[in-house]
Design a protein around this motif. Structure first.
Motif, PDB file in Angstrom:
ATOM      1  N   ALA A  24       0.838  -1.193   0.000  1.00 24.75           N
ATOM      2  CA  ALA A  24       0.000   0.000   0.000  1.00 24.75           C
ATOM      3  C   ALA A  24       0.870   1.239   0.000  1.00 24.75           C
ATOM      4  CB  ALA A  24      -0.894   0.014   1.229  1.00 24.75           C
ATOM      5  N   CYS A  25       0.438   2.269  -0.730  1.00 26.13           N
ATOM      6  CA  CYS A  25       1.132   3.556  -0.669  1.00 26.13           C
ATOM      7  C   CYS A  25       0.170   4.602  -0.133  1.00 26.13           C
ATOM      8  CB  CYS A  25       1.673   3.975  -2.028  1.00 26.13           C
ATOM      9  SG  CYS A  25       2.683   5.470  -1.896  1.00 26.13           S
ATOM     10  N   HIS A  26       0.656   5.327   0.893  1.00 25.96           N
ATOM     11  CA  HIS A  26      -0.161   6.347   1.546  1.00 25.96           C
ATOM     12  C   HIS A  26       0.204   7.751   1.092  1.00 25.96           C
ATOM     13  CE1 HIS A  26      -1.616   3.331   4.411  1.00 25.96           C
ATOM     14  NE2 HIS A  26      -0.371   2.952   4.611  1.00 25.96           N
ATOM     15  N   CYS A  27       1.066   7.900   0.068  1.00 26.55           N
ATOM     16  CA  CYS A  27       1.512   9.254  -0.303  1.00 26.55           C
ATOM     17  C   CYS A  27       0.328  10.067  -0.833  1.00 26.55           C
ATOM     18  CB  CYS A  27       2.665   9.202  -1.305  1.00 26.55           C
ATOM     19  SG  CYS A  27       2.195   9.026  -3.038  1.00 26.55           S
ATOM     20  N   SER A  28       0.480  11.387  -0.750  1.00 27.56           N
ATOM     21  CA  SER A  28      -0.637  12.258  -1.111  1.00 27.56           C
ATOM     22  C   SER A  28      -1.001  12.113  -2.582  1.00 27.56           C
ATOM     23  CB  SER A  28      -0.298  13.706  -0.775  1.00 27.56           C
ATOM     24  OG  SER A  28       0.863  14.105  -1.474  1.00 27.56           O
ATOM     25  N   MET A  29      -0.022  11.816  -3.436  1.00 25.21           N
ATOM     26  CA  MET A  29      -0.320  11.661  -4.867  1.00 25.21           C
ATOM     27  C   MET A  29      -1.155  10.412  -5.120  1.00 25.21           C
ATOM     28  SD  MET A  29       3.324  12.863  -6.464  1.00 25.21           S
ATOM     29  CE  MET A  29       2.891  12.339  -8.093  1.00 25.21           C
ATOM     30  N   CYS A  30      -0.752   9.302  -4.516  1.00 25.52           N
ATOM     31  CA  CYS A  30      -1.537   8.077  -4.684  1.00 25.52           C
ATOM     32  C   CYS A  30      -2.950   8.258  -4.145  1.00 25.52           C
ATOM     33  CB  CYS A  30      -0.857   6.902  -3.994  1.00 25.52           C
ATOM     34  SG  CYS A  30       0.562   6.251  -4.912  1.00 25.52           S
ATOM     35  N   ARG A  31      -3.060   8.961  -3.016  1.00 24.12           N
ATOM     36  CA  ARG A  31      -4.403   9.134  -2.441  1.00 24.12           C
ATOM     37  C   ARG A  31      -5.273  10.029  -3.306  1.00 24.12           C
ATOM     38  NH1 ARG A  31      -4.192  11.643   2.010  1.00 24.12           N
ATOM     39  NH2 ARG A  31      -1.958  11.939   2.229  1.00 24.12           N
ATOM     40  N   GLU A  62       5.407   7.415 -14.187  1.00 22.85           N
ATOM     41  CA  GLU A  62       4.154   7.695 -14.860  1.00 22.85           C
ATOM     42  C   GLU A  62       3.048   6.787 -14.334  1.00 22.85           C
ATOM     43  OE1 GLU A  62       4.723   7.249 -19.090  1.00 22.85           O
ATOM     44  OE2 GLU A  62       4.735   5.075 -18.971  1.00 22.85           O
ATOM     45  N   ARG A  63       1.829   7.264 -14.544  1.00 27.40           N
ATOM     46  CA  ARG A  63       0.642   6.522 -14.135  1.00 27.40           C
ATOM     47  C   ARG A  63      -0.250   6.394 -15.353  1.00 27.40           C
ATOM     48  NH1 ARG A  63       0.065   7.276  -8.068  1.00 27.40           N
ATOM     49  NH2 ARG A  63       1.923   8.456  -7.531  1.00 27.40           N
ATOM     50  N   GLY A  64      -1.007   5.313 -15.401  1.00 28.67           N
ATOM     51  CA  GLY A  64      -1.898   5.094 -16.522  1.00 28.67           C
ATOM     52  C   GLY A  64      -3.317   4.918 -16.036  1.00 28.67           C
TER      53      GLY A  64
HETATM   54 ZN   LIG Z   1       2.230   6.801  -3.536  1.00 26.95          ZN
END
Ligand SMILES: [Zn+2]
Ligand SMILES: [Zn+2]
Length: 132
Positions: A24-31, A62-64
């Motif tokens: 799991a990633c809790h960073c603000s970007m992922c959220r 990058e994200r898709g």
């Molecule tokens: Zn993240």
């Protein structure tokens, strides 16, 4: 193990060699990106078919997403064969033990997981995964 999956609308299908773990990633970007912690399965050899839109979310990454329904599809360090693919896309979500949490210092106080995981700060994450 090769797993298959799809986005919410079904326009994008995927197959990937999933490592046997969930993180799991809790960073603000992922959220921002998925609306909560990003529950990701690290994969190699990912192949996506359909209307995939790529977005450079930060330097080197990058994200898709599906340009039809907006489902988040992957987080990808550019130049690597690694894709973090949301757990929810996969047809079979078994045998993916929850192993690690990233950017633990950015986790909002209003939730926490009870699983026994390895918790890493953003700095530890960058050191481990950013090349060069
Ligand atoms: Zn993240
Ligand atoms: Zn879709």
């Amino acid at each position: 193990m090769t797993r298959t999956g799809s986005c919410l609308c079904g326009s994008v299908t995927l197959s990937a060699d999933a490592l046997p773990r969930l993180q799991a990633c809790h960073c603000s970007m992922c959220r921002k990106w998925v609306g909560g912690p990003f529950m990701a399965v690290p994969c190699t050899g990912a192949v996506f078919e359909g209307p995939v839109k790529r977005y450079q979310s930060s330097d080197g990454f990058e994200r898709g997403f599906c340009s039809e329904c907006g489902s988040s599809l992957f987080f990808h360090p550019k130049g690597s064969d690694l894709h973090g693919i949301p757990l929810g896309l996969f047809d079979d979500q078994s045998e993916l033990p929850f192993k690690a949490e990233f950017f633990i210092e950015q986790k909002p106080a209003c939730y926490s997981f009870s699983n026994e995981t390895r918790k890493m700060t953003g700095e530890e994450f960058e050191t481990k995964f950013r090349s060069g």
